[in-house]
Design a protein around this motif. Structure first.
Motif, short mmCIF file in Angstrom:
data_model
loop_
_atom_site.label_atom_id
_atom_site.label_comp_id
_atom_site.label_asym_id
_atom_site.label_seq_id
_atom_site.Cartn_x
_atom_site.Cartn_y
_atom_site.Cartn_z
N HIS A 1 -0.61 -8.23 -2.83
CA HIS A 1 0.18 -7.73 -3.95
C HIS A 1 -0.62 -7.80 -5.24
N ALA A 2 -1.33 -8.90 -5.45
CA ALA A 2 -2.14 -9.05 -6.67
C ALA A 2 -3.27 -8.03 -6.71
N LYS A 3 -3.83 -7.70 -5.55
CA LYS A 3 -4.95 -6.76 -5.48
C LYS A 3 -4.49 -5.33 -5.68
N ASP A 4 -3.40 -4.94 -5.01
CA ASP A 4 -2.89 -3.56 -5.09
C ASP A 4 -1.38 -3.59 -4.84
N ALA A 5 -0.64 -3.87 -5.90
CA ALA A 5 0.81 -4.05 -5.79
C ALA A 5 1.48 -2.80 -5.22
N HIS A 6 1.09 -1.64 -5.69
CA HIS A 6 1.73 -0.40 -5.22
C HIS A 6 1.57 -0.25 -3.71
N ALA A 7 0.35 -0.45 -3.21
CA ALA A 7 0.11 -0.33 -1.77
C ALA A 7 0.90 -1.37 -0.99
N ALA A 8 0.92 -2.61 -1.48
CA ALA A 8 1.63 -3.68 -0.78
C ALA A 8 3.13 -3.41 -0.73
N MET A 9 3.69 -2.97 -1.86
CA MET A 9 5.14 -2.71 -1.90
C MET A 9 5.51 -1.49 -1.07
N THR A 10 4.65 -0.47 -1.09
CA THR A 10 4.89 0.73 -0.28
C THR A 10 4.82 0.39 1.20
N HIS A 11 3.82 -0.40 1.58
CA HIS A 11 3.68 -0.81 2.98
C HIS A 11 4.89 -1.60 3.45
N PHE A 12 5.46 -2.41 2.57
CA PHE A 12 6.65 -3.21 2.92
C PHE A 12 7.89 -2.33 3.03
N GLY A 13 7.84 -1.15 2.41
CA GLY A 13 8.96 -0.21 2.51
C GLY A 13 9.88 -0.20 1.31
N LEU A 14 9.40 -0.70 0.17
CA LEU A 14 10.25 -0.70 -1.03
C LEU A 14 10.34 0.71 -1.62
N SER A 15 11.51 1.02 -2.12
CA SER A 15 11.72 2.32 -2.78
C SER A 15 11.03 2.32 -4.14
#
Length: 71
Positions: free
Chosen positions: A21-35
């Motif tokens: 998340h600290a490295k690439d929050a957008h990618a981490a949140m997208t991978h987790f499935g957040l809208s």
């Protein structure tokens, strides 16, 4: 429990997830499935906004690692 709260708890409990998340929050949140709305709430760092999006009381929001400002 909402997916948003699940994600915040996941960050608190998993060092690898927190680092991702600290490295690439957008990618981490997208991978987790957040809208997009859930991602924007986390990026804001505003607990009352997160609580509103998650549908929970502000006091029940875990700590937030805001991503709006560079570290």
């Amino acid at each position: 429990m909402s997916k948003l709260v699940d994600y915040l708890n996941h960050l608190d409990q998993n060092a690898d997830a927190s680092a991702a998340h600290a490295k690439d929050a957008h990618a981490a949140m997208t991978h987790f499935g957040l809208s997009h709305e859930e991602q924007a709430a986390i990026k804001s760092g505003n607990k009352s906004h997160v609580a509103k999006v998650a549908g929970i009381a502000e006091a029940d929001v875990p700590s937030i690692q805001s991503t709006d400002e560079p570290r």
